[in-house]
Design an enzyme around this catalytic site. Structure first.
Site, PDB file in Angstrom:
ATOM      1  N   GLY A   1      16.513  12.278   8.493  1.00  0.00           N
ATOM      2  CA  GLY A   1      15.961  12.650   9.793  1.00  0.00           C
ATOM      3  C   GLY A   1      14.831  13.651   9.666  1.00  0.00           C
ATOM      4  O   GLY A   1      15.053  14.853   9.521  1.00  0.00           O
ATOM      5  N   LEU A   2      13.624  13.124   9.742  1.00  0.00           N
ATOM      6  CA  LEU A   2      12.431  13.965   9.683  1.00  0.00           C
ATOM      7  C   LEU A   2      11.720  13.970  11.040  1.00  0.00           C
ATOM      8  O   LEU A   2      11.454  15.028  11.621  1.00  0.00           O
ATOM      9  CB  LEU A   2      11.497  13.401   8.592  1.00  0.00           C
ATOM     10  CG  LEU A   2      10.034  13.766   8.701  1.00  0.00           C
ATOM     11  CD1 LEU A   2       9.852  15.194   8.254  1.00  0.00           C
ATOM     12  CD2 LEU A   2       9.188  12.831   7.861  1.00  0.00           C
TER      13      LEU A   2
ATOM     14  N   GLY B   1       5.685  13.142  14.523  1.00  0.00           N
ATOM     15  CA  GLY B   1       6.087  12.562  13.245  1.00  0.00           C
ATOM     16  C   GLY B   1       5.048  12.832  12.169  1.00  0.00           C
ATOM     17  O   GLY B   1       5.358  13.308  11.081  1.00  0.00           O
TER      18      GLY B   1
ATOM     19  N   ILE C   1      15.497   7.365  13.952  1.00  0.00           N
ATOM     20  CA  ILE C   1      16.110   7.516  12.623  1.00  0.00           C
ATOM     21  C   ILE C   1      16.905   6.252  12.227  1.00  0.00           C
ATOM     22  O   ILE C   1      17.895   5.898  12.866  1.00  0.00           O
ATOM     23  CB  ILE C   1      17.000   8.778  12.555  1.00  0.00           C
ATOM     24  CG1 ILE C   1      16.192   9.998  13.029  1.00  0.00           C
ATOM     25  CG2 ILE C   1      17.529   8.985  11.128  1.00  0.00           C
ATOM     26  CD1 ILE C   1      14.878  10.245  12.292  1.00  0.00           C
TER      27      ILE C   1
ATOM     28  N   GLY D   1       1.239 -22.654  15.790  1.00  0.00           N
ATOM     29  CA  GLY D   1       0.937 -22.997  17.180  1.00  0.00           C
ATOM     30  C   GLY D   1       2.001 -22.447  18.121  1.00  0.00           C
ATOM     31  O   GLY D   1       2.495 -21.329  17.941  1.00  0.00           O
ATOM     32  N   GLY D   2       2.400 -23.273  19.102  1.00  0.00           N
ATOM     33  CA  GLY D   2       3.382 -22.818  20.102  1.00  0.00           C
ATOM     34  C   GLY D   2       4.711 -22.417  19.476  1.00  0.00           C
ATOM     35  O   GLY D   2       5.367 -21.471  19.920  1.00  0.00           O
TER      36      GLY D   2
ATOM     37  N   GLU E   1       7.092   5.608   7.915  1.00  0.00           N
ATOM     38  CA  GLU E   1       6.873   6.329   6.640  1.00  0.00           C
ATOM     39  C   GLU E   1       5.403   6.672   6.433  1.00  0.00           C
ATOM     40  O   GLU E   1       4.847   6.535   5.342  1.00  0.00           O
ATOM     41  CB  GLU E   1       7.465   5.557   5.460  1.00  0.00           C
ATOM     42  CG  GLU E   1       8.982   5.580   5.572  1.00  0.00           C
ATOM     43  CD  GLU E   1       9.745   5.136   4.337  1.00  0.00           C
ATOM     44  OE1 GLU E   1       9.336   5.470   3.227  1.00  0.00           O
ATOM     45  OE2 GLU E   1      10.782   4.498   4.530  1.00  0.00           O
TER      46      GLU E   1
ATOM     47  N   SER F   1      -0.919   4.307   9.146  1.00  0.00           N
ATOM     48  CA  SER F   1      -2.085   3.948   8.325  1.00  0.00           C
ATOM     49  C   SER F   1      -3.111   5.081   8.318  1.00  0.00           C
ATOM     50  O   SER F   1      -3.794   5.308   7.308  1.00  0.00           O
ATOM     51  CB  SER F   1      -2.713   2.652   8.850  1.00  0.00           C
ATOM     52  OG  SER F   1      -1.815   1.580   8.652  1.00  0.00           O
TER      53      SER F   1
HETATM   54  C1  LIG Z   1      11.575   1.453  13.629  1.00  0.00           C
HETATM   55  C2  LIG Z   1      11.265   2.821  13.119  1.00  0.00           C
HETATM   56  C3  LIG Z   1      12.085   3.407  12.154  1.00  0.00           C
HETATM   57  C4  LIG Z   1      11.841   4.712  11.710  1.00  0.00           C
HETATM   58  N1  LIG Z   1      12.701   5.310  10.812  1.00  0.00           N
HETATM   59  C5  LIG Z   1      12.554   6.631  10.527  1.00  0.00           C
HETATM   60  C6  LIG Z   1      13.516   7.330   9.727  1.00  0.00           C
HETATM   61  O1  LIG Z   1      14.490   6.740   9.220  1.00  0.00           O
HETATM   62  N2  LIG Z   1      13.362   8.664   9.521  1.00  0.00           N
HETATM   63  C7  LIG Z   1      12.307   9.351  10.047  1.00  0.00           C
HETATM   64  O2  LIG Z   1      12.239  10.568   9.847  1.00  0.00           O
HETATM   65  N3  LIG Z   1      11.372   8.723  10.800  1.00  0.00           N
HETATM   66  C8  LIG Z   1      11.477   7.391  11.054  1.00  0.00           C
HETATM   67  N4  LIG Z   1      10.531   6.754  11.830  1.00  0.00           N
HETATM   68  C9  LIG Z   1       9.439   7.520  12.387  1.00  0.00           C
HETATM   69  C10 LIG Z   1       8.063   7.207  11.793  1.00  0.00           C
HETATM   70  O3  LIG Z   1       7.979   7.672  10.468  1.00  0.00           O
HETATM   71  C11 LIG Z   1       7.035   7.848  12.730  1.00  0.00           C
HETATM   72  O4  LIG Z   1       7.024   7.070  13.934  1.00  0.00           O
HETATM   73  C12 LIG Z   1       5.647   7.906  12.132  1.00  0.00           C
HETATM   74  O5  LIG Z   1       5.606   8.818  11.059  1.00  0.00           O
HETATM   75  C13 LIG Z   1       4.592   8.327  13.178  1.00  0.00           C
HETATM   76  O6  LIG Z   1       4.998   9.463  13.867  1.00  0.00           O
HETATM   77  P1  LIG Z   1       4.947   9.471  15.477  1.00  0.00           P
HETATM   78  O7  LIG Z   1       5.653   8.261  15.962  1.00  0.00           O
HETATM   79  O8  LIG Z   1       5.439  10.772  15.946  1.00  0.00           O
HETATM   80  O9  LIG Z   1       3.419   9.288  15.836  1.00  0.00           O
HETATM   81  P2  LIG Z   1       2.353  10.489  15.993  1.00  0.00           P
HETATM   82  O10 LIG Z   1       2.453  11.393  14.836  1.00  0.00           O
HETATM   83  O11 LIG Z   1       2.482  11.053  17.349  1.00  0.00           O
HETATM   84  O12 LIG Z   1       0.991   9.693  15.900  1.00  0.00           O
HETATM   85  C14 LIG Z   1       0.467   8.914  16.984  1.00  0.00           C
HETATM   86  C15 LIG Z   1      -0.824   8.268  16.541  1.00  0.00           C
HETATM   87  O13 LIG Z   1      -1.804   9.285  16.254  1.00  0.00           O
HETATM   88  C16 LIG Z   1      -2.291   9.141  14.932  1.00  0.00           C
HETATM   89  N5  LIG Z   1      -2.584  10.451  14.393  1.00  0.00           N
HETATM   90  C17 LIG Z   1      -1.751  11.533  14.324  1.00  0.00           C
HETATM   91  N6  LIG Z   1      -2.386  12.576  13.787  1.00  0.00           N
HETATM   92  C18 LIG Z   1      -3.659  12.150  13.497  1.00  0.00           C
HETATM   93  C19 LIG Z   1      -4.819  12.788  12.910  1.00  0.00           C
HETATM   94  N7  LIG Z   1      -4.799  14.045  12.489  1.00  0.00           N
HETATM   95  N8  LIG Z   1      -5.932  12.039  12.766  1.00  0.00           N
HETATM   96  C20 LIG Z   1      -5.962  10.747  13.164  1.00  0.00           C
HETATM   97  N9  LIG Z   1      -4.909  10.102  13.725  1.00  0.00           N
HETATM   98  C21 LIG Z   1      -3.776  10.796  13.872  1.00  0.00           C
HETATM   99  C22 LIG Z   1      -1.169   8.424  14.188  1.00  0.00           C
HETATM  100  O14 LIG Z   1      -1.656   7.779  13.023  1.00  0.00           O
HETATM  101  C23 LIG Z   1      -0.688   7.470  15.241  1.00  0.00           C
HETATM  102  O15 LIG Z   1      -1.531   6.348  15.288  1.00  0.00           O
HETATM  103  C24 LIG Z   1      10.720   5.426  12.226  1.00  0.00           C
HETATM  104  C25 LIG Z   1       9.883   4.820  13.166  1.00  0.00           C
HETATM  105  C26 LIG Z   1      10.143   3.551  13.618  1.00  0.00           C
HETATM  106  C27 LIG Z   1       9.241   2.952  14.669  1.00  0.00           C
END
Ligand SMILES: Cc1cc2nc3c(=O)[nH]c(=O)nc-3n(C[C@H](O)[C@H](O)[C@H](O)COP(=O)(O)OP(=O)(O)OC[C@H]3O[C@@H](n4cnc5c(N)ncnc54)[C@H](O)[C@@H]3O)c2cc1C
Length: 387
Positions: A125-126, A132, A159, A343-344, A367, A370
């Site tokens: 849990g990060l 994130g 998580i 296709g469909g 994780e 991009s």
């Molecule tokens: C199905 C799923 C499973 C997951 N499992 C886990 C897990 O087991 N444990 C865990 O800890 N997390 C987990 N995550 C969380 C995942 O790692 C985060 O969603 C991810 O790191 C992005 O964080 P955020 O959603 O808070 O987006 P944000 O950090 O809010 O980012 C939003 C957008 O802004 C962009 N952005 C942010 N800062 C900048 C910057 N400085 N410059 C340019 N662009 C920027 C990002 O790239 C993104 O496009 C999971 C997510 C999903 C969807």
């Protein structure tokens, strides 16, 4: 010399997992996906096959393999389904690996055998609802020492593996102090069912629909002092190492999805007819599949390279980020093209390519998005922006 060929042992593992995915996962996974139901039986069978113990020593019930073996298994599973692949990825790379890397002998002995056997799952849990990518800046969860207990308050979002019936423990990152104005972060293990620790309902997701993803809440949650994983204040460094490795694993998973799209299109284009010929007769279709095969090939080489450096003990931060970026792009592009070729039917959930299309997007997010991969690569190139 550069060598990207698998040795006999690696090839044997790859083909075992390929067969398992084709014969055990493929026939039933669509139903679990539609119902949003965690596939306990398949996960248990993956455990019996030794997949959850692949990169761990035999003394903990592991297979004595390495990270490349683990990534090969992810790649082959994801050629058929990403929900089971991410369950394995998160269980091993995020759940068990930090315990193995940073845990005490007592913690390893307590938790690893059942995790390596795949009988129980661990989570990491990060991410928090408020951020994130921006860790540690956006982190709000705290843990303070009260006598010989940690008292944890805060919440985590998205998580994986945190709320299944077989989840045993979540390692949560929390702020445990401040040094020179900066938050000190520590990793603390919270067993499932600990009072003050609540696991929310399963999210309704676009993809990875039969994997387990939940929000966590900590309210005055108390765990013994010895549930600290590694040293106090080292949680951020631990998390960076965990994520660098995890990116290679997600890259392998994404490359597997990209290759799965090629598999499906080769089959479909050979049997679907239009204008009097199989689709495969038309060069426009051939070129699309050729591009997909090229992307899948490059994706595979990218994660092989990062995994090879990891195993050799060489720096691999940039290569892991490049692999994650390249492979997730390949997965997205191939999923889009595969759906088009179907296709469909490509828009119908009963066809695997529809699942691939829905599953590909999150590979550009989880994780490290991009954008975060590009930040890591830019930093490794010396392009660090200093305000
Ligand atoms: C199905 C799923 C499973 C997951 N499992 C886990 C897990 O087991 N444990 C865990 O800890 N997390 C987990 N995550 C969380 C995942 O790692 C985060 O969603 C991810 O790191 C992005 O964080 P955020 O959603 O808070 O987006 P944000 O950090 O809010 O980012 C939003 C957008 O802004 C962009 N952005 C942010 N800062 C900048 C910057 N400085 N410059 C340019 N662009 C920027 C990002 O790239 C993104 O496009 C999971 C997510 C999903 C969807």
């Amino acid at each position: 010399m550069v060598g990207f060929r698998l040795n006999d042992e690696q090839e044997a593992l790859r083909s075992t997992v390929e067969e398992f995915a084709r014969e055990v996962v493929a026939p039933v996974i669509g139903g679990f996906y539609e119902r949003g139901e965690f596939p306990y039986d398949i996960v248990a069978r993956m455990g019996k096959l030794g997949l959850f113990g692949l990169p761990f020593p035999e003394e903990y019930g592991g297979m004595g393999g390495d990270y490349l073996a683990f990534c090969l298994a992810l790649h082959e599973l994801a050629r058929v389904d990403s929900s089971v692949a991410i369950t394995l990825e998160a269980g091993v790379a995020l759940g068990a690996m930090p315990i193995y890397r940073f845990g005490s002998a007592v913690q390893r002995d307590r938790w690893l055998p059942e995790l390596c056997a795949g009988e129980r799952l661990a989570a990491f849990g990060l991410t928090e609802p408020g951020g994130g990518s921006d860790i540690p800046g956006g982190m709000r969860t705290t843990a303070r020492l009260d006598g010989d207990e940690w008292v944890i308050d805060g919440s985590k979002a998205f998580i994986t593996n945190s709320g299944t019936d077989v989840t045993s423990v979540v390692t949560a990152l929390a702020i445990t102090g401040r040094s020179e104005g900066r938050p000190q972060i520590s990793a603390i293990m919270v067993p499932s069912g600990t009072p003050g620790f609540t696991v929310g309902p399963e999210y309704s997701k676009v993809g990875w629909c039969c994997s387990d993803t939940r929000e966590l809440a900590f309210s005055g949650c108390r765990v013994p002092h010895d549930h600290l994983l590694g040293e106090a204040g080292r949680g951020y460094a631990q998390f960076l190492q965990t994520l660098d490795e995890g990116r290679v694993a997600i890259a392998a998973l994404a490359a597997g999805l990209a290759e799965g799209c090629v598999d499906e299109c080769l089959r479909y284009a050979a049997q679907r007819t239009a204008f009097g010929h199989e689709l495969a007769h038309y060069q426009a279709i051939q070129f699309k599949i050729a591009d997909m095969a090229a992307r899948a090939h490059v994706a595979r080489l990218a994660w092989y390279d990062a995994a090879g450096r990891l195993l050799a003990g060489e720096p691999f931060k940039a290569e892991a980020a490049i692999a994650k970026l390249t492979c997730s792009n390949a997965a997205m592009d191939n999923a889009r093209d595969a759906t088009q070729i179907f296709g469909g039917y490509g828009f119908m959930n009963e066809f695997p390519v529809a699942r691939f299309y829905r599953d590909a997007k999150v590979l550009e997010i989880g994780e490290g998005t991009s954008e975060v991969q590009r930040m890591v690569i830019a930093r490794q190139l010396g392009l660090d922006r200093r305000d």
